[in-house]
Design a protein around this motif. Structure first.
Motif, mmCIF file in Angstrom:
data_model
loop_
_atom_site.group_PDB
_atom_site.id
_atom_site.type_symbol
_atom_site.label_atom_id
_atom_site.label_comp_id
_atom_site.label_asym_id
_atom_site.label_seq_id
_atom_site.Cartn_x
_atom_site.Cartn_y
_atom_site.Cartn_z
ATOM 1 N N LYS A 109 55.335 19.107 48.242
ATOM 2 C CA LYS A 109 56.614 19.179 47.535
ATOM 3 C C LYS A 109 57.243 20.537 47.830
ATOM 4 O O LYS A 109 56.541 21.532 48.032
ATOM 5 C CB LYS A 109 56.427 18.997 46.028
ATOM 6 C CG LYS A 109 55.856 17.634 45.642
ATOM 7 C CD LYS A 109 55.650 17.543 44.144
ATOM 8 C CE LYS A 109 55.144 16.162 43.732
ATOM 9 N NZ LYS A 109 53.804 15.878 44.287
ATOM 10 N N ARG A 133 72.333 23.977 47.048
ATOM 11 C CA ARG A 133 71.727 22.647 46.928
ATOM 12 C C ARG A 133 72.263 21.708 48.004
ATOM 13 O O ARG A 133 71.487 20.964 48.648
ATOM 14 C CB ARG A 133 71.987 22.105 45.533
ATOM 15 C CG ARG A 133 71.252 20.809 45.234
ATOM 16 C CD ARG A 133 71.454 20.368 43.786
ATOM 17 N NE ARG A 133 70.687 21.207 42.860
ATOM 18 C CZ ARG A 133 71.208 21.946 41.900
ATOM 19 N NH1 ARG A 133 72.526 21.979 41.717
ATOM 20 N NH2 ARG A 133 70.429 22.656 41.101
ATOM 21 N N ALA A 137 69.977 20.309 51.131
ATOM 22 C CA ALA A 137 69.771 18.860 51.223
ATOM 23 C C ALA A 137 70.006 18.380 52.652
ATOM 24 O O ALA A 137 69.303 17.477 53.142
ATOM 25 C CB ALA A 137 70.701 18.136 50.255
ATOM 26 N N SER A 140 66.825 19.608 54.865
ATOM 27 C CA SER A 140 65.448 19.404 54.431
ATOM 28 C C SER A 140 64.873 18.036 54.758
ATOM 29 O O SER A 140 63.687 17.799 54.558
ATOM 30 C CB SER A 140 65.341 19.663 52.918
ATOM 31 O OG SER A 140 65.751 20.976 52.613
ATOM 32 N N ARG A 142 63.034 15.024 54.945
ATOM 33 C CA ARG A 142 62.106 14.235 54.132
ATOM 34 C C ARG A 142 61.689 14.913 52.843
ATOM 35 O O ARG A 142 61.189 14.256 51.925
ATOM 36 C CB ARG A 142 60.855 13.922 54.955
ATOM 37 C CG ARG A 142 60.094 15.143 55.404
ATOM 38 C CD ARG A 142 58.855 14.772 56.212
ATOM 39 N NE ARG A 142 57.864 14.094 55.378
ATOM 40 C CZ ARG A 142 56.852 13.403 55.864
ATOM 41 N NH1 ARG A 142 56.714 13.279 57.167
ATOM 42 N NH2 ARG A 142 55.984 12.830 55.054
ATOM 43 N N GLN A 144 63.356 16.741 50.356
ATOM 44 C CA GLN A 144 64.188 16.655 49.150
ATOM 45 C C GLN A 144 63.828 17.736 48.123
ATOM 46 O O GLN A 144 63.240 17.454 47.068
ATOM 47 C CB GLN A 144 64.057 15.269 48.508
ATOM 48 C CG GLN A 144 64.485 14.139 49.430
ATOM 49 C CD GLN A 144 64.342 12.778 48.798
ATOM 50 O OE1 GLN A 144 63.679 12.606 47.782
ATOM 51 N NE2 GLN A 144 64.975 11.780 49.386
#
Length: 264
Positions: A109, A133, A137, A140, A142, A144
């Motif tokens: 993660k 953000r 997005a 990035s 895969r 998230q």
């Protein structure tokens, strides 16, 4: 992970080592990788690697040490410094970190902390975080990432780290179910579970139907205040045990619950 001076060691020291925000001013630059193991919720061991952000170390992380740095990672926390003069350079380093993560820990993660948000005027903070953000997005793929604005001077750091550790605690659904039952049986309006050493919010429950996100946001501030109060008790050689607040609107108790938690 992040550039030198971004505030990585300061936030780690504040959350996990009972530093105050003022105490972090005496911290020096991190040399290479600083390893620490933190017990969280009793039996969960967090192995935290605080990676120095100087160029010579970054080149090493992304070169010959790449598998060692990015292998077997559960969570990557990338700290963006809002005081940087080279935002594109920050993005490039972030991209390279994600490449290493995708190769060696594709199920990890990712969280991005837009740090030193206190330097931004209040009315510009959310737009600033939102601009990061949107940009992250797109980059990035895969992973998230969760993106949060943070500062060592307010509760935003506790909000971000509470969200991070929430994903690491096993059996969270069972904990939340038991907390809801506790809330119902005690006829409480709200119940919040805090981790004992960090005072991060683990989870919460409301029997009044209030929005859980709103409750969480409110009690992130409580995390910060209680942590500061507990540090003051320690400095004055007094033992912190519990807090009670009573007035005409509500009664609030914060008490030890298990050997690794407090409950409100």
């Amino acid at each position: 992970m992040g550039r030198s001076g971004a505030g990585k060691t300061s936030m780690r020291s504040l959350i996990f080592s009972n530093y105050t925000a003022n105490d972090t001013r005496r911290l020096g630059a991190t040399i290479d990788v600083e390893h620490s193991t933190v017990q969280f919720m009793g039996e969960l061991n967090l192995n935290i690697w605080d990676c120095g952000g100087q160029h010579k170390y970054l080149d090493n992380y992304l070169g010959e040490e790449k598998e060692n740095i990015f292998g077997n990672v559960e969570v990557l926390i990338y700290v963006f410094d809002l005081e940087t003069n080279n935002r594109e350079g920050e993005y490039t380093l972030y991209d390279e970190c994600l490449q290493g993560l995708e190769t060696f820990s594709p199920d990890a993660k990712v969280y991005c902390l837009i740090h030193k948000i206190d330097k931004v005027p209040d009315d510009q903070r959310e737009p600033t975080v939102e601009s990061y953000r949107r940009a992250l997005a797109k980059r990035s793929d895969r992973f998230q990432p969760g993106v949060y604005g943070t500062s060592i001077w307010d509760h935003t750091l506790y909000r971000a780290w509470s969200q991070i550790v929430y994903t690491l605690v096993p059996n969270m659904a069972i904990i939340k179910k038991h907390l809801y039952n506790f809330c119902r049986l005690t006829d409480a309006t709200e119940v919040v579970l805090f981790e004992r050493s960090t005072f991060l919010v683990v989870c919460c429950s409301s029997f009044g139907g209030d929005d859980e996100d709103a409750i969480n946001e409110k009690y992130m501030s409580v995390s910060q205040v209680i942590k500061m109060y507990r540090n003051m008790c320690r400095q004055n050689q007094s033992a912190f045990r519990s807090v009670q607040v009573r007035n005409k609107h509500y009664t609030m108790f914060i008490e030890p619950f298990t050997k690794s938690t407090y409950i409100l």
